[in-house]
Each structure stands twice: as structure tokens, then as C-alpha cells.
Design a protein around this motif. Structure first.
Motif, PDB file in Angstrom:
ATOM      1  N   VAL A   1       0.865  -1.177   0.000  1.00  0.00           N
ATOM      2  CA  VAL A   1       0.000   0.000   0.000  1.00  0.00           C
ATOM      3  C   VAL A   1       0.902   1.227   0.000  1.00  0.00           C
ATOM      4  N   LEU A   2       0.549   2.230  -0.823  1.00  0.00           N
ATOM      5  CA  LEU A   2       1.347   3.450  -0.938  1.00  0.00           C
ATOM      6  C   LEU A   2       0.553   4.647  -0.442  1.00  0.00           C
ATOM      7  N   ASP A   3       1.275   5.652   0.077  1.00  0.00           N
ATOM      8  CA  ASP A   3       0.595   6.913   0.382  1.00  0.00           C
ATOM      9  C   ASP A   3       0.678   7.833  -0.839  1.00  0.00           C
TER      10      ASP A   3
ATOM     11  N   ILE B   1       5.825   3.482   0.756  1.00  0.00           N
ATOM     12  CA  ILE B   1       5.143   2.240   1.113  1.00  0.00           C
ATOM     13  C   ILE B   1       4.803   2.269   2.600  1.00  0.00           C
ATOM     14  N   THR B   2       3.511   2.084   2.903  1.00  0.00           N
ATOM     15  CA  THR B   2       3.043   2.157   4.290  1.00  0.00           C
ATOM     16  C   THR B   2       2.637   0.799   4.852  1.00  0.00           C
ATOM     17  N   ASN B   3       2.449  -0.183   3.981  1.00  0.00           N
ATOM     18  CA  ASN B   3       2.101  -1.528   4.442  1.00  0.00           C
ATOM     19  C   ASN B   3       2.585  -2.528   3.402  1.00  0.00           C
ATOM     20  N   TYR B   4       3.009  -3.699   3.890  1.00  0.00           N
ATOM     21  CA  TYR B   4       3.534  -4.717   2.971  1.00  0.00           C
ATOM     22  C   TYR B   4       3.302  -6.092   3.585  1.00  0.00           C
TER      23      TYR B   4
ATOM     24  N   LEU C   1      11.930  -1.460   7.339  1.00  0.00           N
ATOM     25  CA  LEU C   1      12.041  -0.143   6.722  1.00  0.00           C
ATOM     26  C   LEU C   1      10.753   0.656   6.886  1.00  0.00           C
ATOM     27  N   ILE C   2       9.606  -0.022   6.741  1.00  0.00           N
ATOM     28  CA  ILE C   2       8.311   0.652   6.914  1.00  0.00           C
ATOM     29  C   ILE C   2       8.144   1.089   8.365  1.00  0.00           C
ATOM     30  N   GLU C   3       8.426   0.183   9.289  1.00  0.00           N
ATOM     31  CA  GLU C   3       8.253   0.474  10.713  1.00  0.00           C
ATOM     32  C   GLU C   3       9.102   1.654  11.160  1.00  0.00           C
ATOM     33  N   GLU C   4      10.305   1.754  10.630  1.00  0.00           N
ATOM     34  CA  GLU C   4      11.214   2.824  11.042  1.00  0.00           C
ATOM     35  C   GLU C   4      11.124   4.049  10.139  1.00  0.00           C
ATOM     36  N   ASP C   5      10.177   4.032   9.195  1.00  0.00           N
ATOM     37  CA  ASP C   5       9.979   5.159   8.278  1.00  0.00           C
ATOM     38  C   ASP C   5      11.311   5.578   7.658  1.00  0.00           C
ATOM     39  N   ALA C   6      12.008   4.569   7.100  1.00  0.00           N
ATOM     40  CA  ALA C   6      13.397   4.761   6.678  1.00  0.00           C
ATOM     41  C   ALA C   6      13.551   5.108   5.205  1.00  0.00           C
ATOM     42  N   GLY C   7      12.440   5.352   4.521  1.00  0.00           N
ATOM     43  CA  GLY C   7      12.549   5.772   3.122  1.00  0.00           C
ATOM     44  C   GLY C   7      12.400   4.635   2.130  1.00  0.00           C
TER      45      GLY C   7
ATOM     46  N   TYR D   1      10.059   3.292  -0.898  1.00  0.00           N
ATOM     47  CA  TYR D   1       9.084   3.818  -1.852  1.00  0.00           C
ATOM     48  C   TYR D   1       8.705   2.753  -2.881  1.00  0.00           C
ATOM     49  N   GLY D   2       7.561   2.976  -3.523  1.00  0.00           N
ATOM     50  CA  GLY D   2       7.090   2.076  -4.563  1.00  0.00           C
ATOM     51  C   GLY D   2       6.944   2.782  -5.898  1.00  0.00           C
TER      52      GLY D   2
END
Length: 381
Positions: free
Chosen positions: A145-147, A152-155, A201-207, A209-210
Motif C-alpha cells: 500500500v502506498l501513500d 510504502i506504508t504496508n507490505y 524499513l516501513i516500521e522505522e519510516d526509513a525511506g 518507496y514504490g
């Protein structure tokens, strides 16, 4: 130009028995190994510095490509003694990586523009960019899921039916910064991108993208997707190299017919393209090849036999009055006279099927199996 890492170490269990004698990326696809199509595409876009991560039957790949110079590229190898997972295989190649790098699977056929993905990655300032594509059935893939900013906000990897929250799938094509290795636990044995690295990467908001891609993409991981890739190349839905020589249209020969060298075509042979015929093959009198068929090198097709939408790999023999439809026949096989092989059948190498036999749809026959005459095969062997 950045380095490309091709992951080519998997066992390809879903493509057995084709992978009993070779790694999955080395299965011939329109008479070239699947991974060779990837290397050719990388080269065409200026990516000439390649690392291949290998494990299962690694010597097959190294013997074919060697240092890559014959293809105009430079290839290094990173060989795992035991499977390390998708992330672990790339981690093992870390010593070869000093800057932004591309990662892709050796069994994927796609026309994604790697340069466009790289620009997107740089514009976003990403640590990781995943190439994503819409699919009808997400259950075989990782989904995302992308914002609004394509972050990417969920995988989730290979969701069950009640877990599906997106039809945007992971293509197995990535661009990473070297900082990606900061998210690896190097003490761990197997490391998987989809189950461990991407969620972190998602959990830590580390950049992470999709890049959503809506072109051609095929994960050649099952017999049905292998045949689809074959048909799509022949129908030019995706442009891959095929033999330069084409047969002139004439009575009994229609459509695109790509041919290798030293091919014998007997009397009253009918060929309905698109079809590919490999070097040193022999089509005996009255035989028929119809659209979607690929004949490997040194194949013999007997009198009055019909091959429909099938792949027959090198040095196999189909004797007279046989009928094959939508099947895959591995190397050095013998299909004796008056035999019917139905859709979805896959044989291993050096299989012999006795005369007057029928192999029912979707059966798999392992290497070096001999089936007696007058058999009806309605179970996997």
C-alpha cells in the motif's frame, strides 16, 4: 552506471522436473536461458557491471556466462554454500557494492525501464525503491500500500485470501542505497527482503518507496507462467531476441517463423506461426507446427506429427503420428509413435514414452522415466 545484482540461486521447485538438471534461471525460454534475456536487457540500457548471486547448481550459470565478455558485460559471482534468502544472498555480495545498486530476479521477464526507476529513486531520496505492478491474483506475491507520495506504508508477502489488502504486487526488482545493509542482522543465517527487511524499513519510516509499473512483467515461476512468457515473446507482447532469420511465407507456411541454421523441412510440412525452430532440427514429411511452438536445437519431429503451442527442448525426438498440445518436453526425450500428450504436461530430461500412449493433462514426469507402450498416464511420476 550503477551495478546490477541478479539473484539466481533458487531451486525452482515449482518448475520441477525442469529444474532437476539446471537452476531455474537457466531454463531455456525461446531457446535462450531465462537469465540471458535479463542480461541482454541490462546491457541494452547501459548496465554492464553485473553480480550474480548463486547457490543451486551454480556451475551451470558460471559455465554459460563465464566473465560476461562474450556478451559485452562484466560479470562477477557471489556463491552461497547454503541458501541465505533473498536478502542474505545480496548481503553476501556486499563487498562488490559501493554505491546505489539495482537488484532483480534472474527468472523475471519485464520491460521496465530501469533508468526511469533510478530517476524516481533519486528524486524521492529513497533508501529502497520497489518496482510494483497491478496483478489479478496477489496470493503468489508480496503486496503493498502506498501513500500519496508513493511511500510504502504496508507490505505483506504472499497473503491468504482473507489477508489481501492490495493488488499492487512486488515484481522482485529493487533499487537500494548501500545504507540498506544497516537494516540487516548479519549474524542471522537466512535473511528475506519481504519478510524482514521491508517491514523494518516501513516500521522505522526509513525511506521505502514504490514505483508502480504498468508494463509487461512475468514471474516465470510455474509451468503456466513459463508457457505464457513463451507465447508473449512469440506474439511480440514483449520484445526479446529471437533468431534473425525468418521463413518466407508460402503454401503451408504462414505467420512469423523464426529459424536457426541447418534446418530440414520435409514435404507437405505445415507451419503456422508464430513459431521458433532451433538449429539442426528436422521436420519430417507431413508434420505440423502451430502457433506458440518452440523447437530447440537438434529436435526431430516425425512424419504426420502435430505440435501445438508446445516447447520441445534440445535433442528430443517425437516419432510419427503423435500429437502434442500445450506441453513442455525437456532435453533428450523420446516420444514414440501414435502418442498423445495433453496440455500442461511437463517432462524431465531423458524421458521415453512408449508408442500408443496418452499422457493426461497437467501430469509431471521425472527425469529418466521410461513409460511402456499402450500406457495411459493419469498421475504424476
Amino acid at each position: 552506471m550503477l551495478k546490477a545484482v541478479i539473484m539466481a540461486g533458487g531451486k525452482g521447485t515449482r518448475l520441477r522436473p525442469l529444474t532437476f538438471t539446471r537452476p531455474k534461471p537457466m531454463i531455456p525460454l525461446v531457446n535462450r536461458p531465462i537469465i540471458q534475456h535479463t542480461v541482454e536487457r541490462l546491457k541494452s540500457m547501459g548496465f554492464k557491471d553485473i553480480v550474480m548471486t548463486l547457490n543451486y547448481r551454480s556451475d551451470n550459470v558460471k559455465e554459460h556466462f563465464q566473465d560476461g565478455s562474450s556478451m559485452g558485460v562484466n560479470i562477477n559471482y557471489s556463491v552461497e554454500e547454503s541458501p541465505q534468502g533473498t536478502g542474505g544472498s545480496v548481503l553476501k555480495a556486499k563487498k562488490c557494492i559501493k554505491e546505489t545498486f539495482l537488484v532483480l530476479s534472474g527468472d523475471v521477464i519485464s520491460n521496465v525501464n530501469f533508468k526511469d526507476v533510478l530517476k524516481f529513486h533519486k528524486d524521492k531520496g529513497a533508501v529502497a525503491t520497489l518496482v510494483l505492478t497491478p496483478v489479478e491474483d496477489p496470493s503468489h506475491f508480496g503486496i503493498a500500500v502506498l501513500d500519496e507520495d508513493s511511500r510504502i506504508t504496508n507490505y505483506l508477502e504472499k497473503p491468504s485470501a482473507d489477508e489481501v489488502f492490495s493488488n499492487i504486487a512486488n515484481t522482485g526488482i529493487y533499487i537500494f542505497e548501500p545504507e540498506i545493509f544497516n537494516f540487516f542482522d548479519e549474524k542471522k543465517g537466512e535473511i528475506d527482503f519481504s519478510n524482514e527487511i521491508f517491514p523494518r524499513l516501513i516500521e522505522e519510516d526509513a525511506g521505502i518507496y514504490g514505483y508502480v509499473f504498468d508494463g509487461y512483467w512475468n514471474d516465470v515461476g510455474r509451468p503456466e507462467t513459463y508457457l505464457k512468457a513463451t507465447y508473449d515473446i512469440l506474439n511480440r507482447k514483449i520484445h526479446q531476441k529471437i533468431y534473425k532469420k525468418r521463413a518466407k511465407q508460402s503454401i503451408g507456411k504462414i505467420g512469423n517463423i523464426w529459424m536457426g541454421k541447418n534446418i530440414h523441412i520435409g514435404r507437405k510440412v505445415r507451419i503456422e506461426g508464430p513459431v521458433v525452430i532451433g538449429n539442426n532440427s528436422f521436420l519430417d514429411d507431413g508434420s505440423k507446427l502451430s502457433h506458440g511452438t518452440v523447437i530447440g536445437d537438434g529436435v526431430y519431429i516425425g512424419k504426420n506429427s502435430t505440435i501445438q503451442g508446445s516447447v520441445i527442448l534440445s535433442d528430443s525426438v517425437v516419432k510419427k503420428n503423435s500429437f502434442l498440445s500445450g506441453c513442455i518436453i525437456d532435453t533428450h526425450c523420446t516420444i514414440n509413435e501414435h502418442t498423445i500428450i495433453e496440455k500442461g504436461v511437463v517432462t524431465g530430461s531423458r524421458v521415453e514414452i512408449g508408442k500408443n500412449s496418452v499422457v493426461k493433462s497437467s501430469r509431471h514426469i521425472k527425469n529418466q522415466t521410461n513409460i511402456v507402450s499402450d500406457s495411459v498416464v493419469d498421475a504424476d511420476i
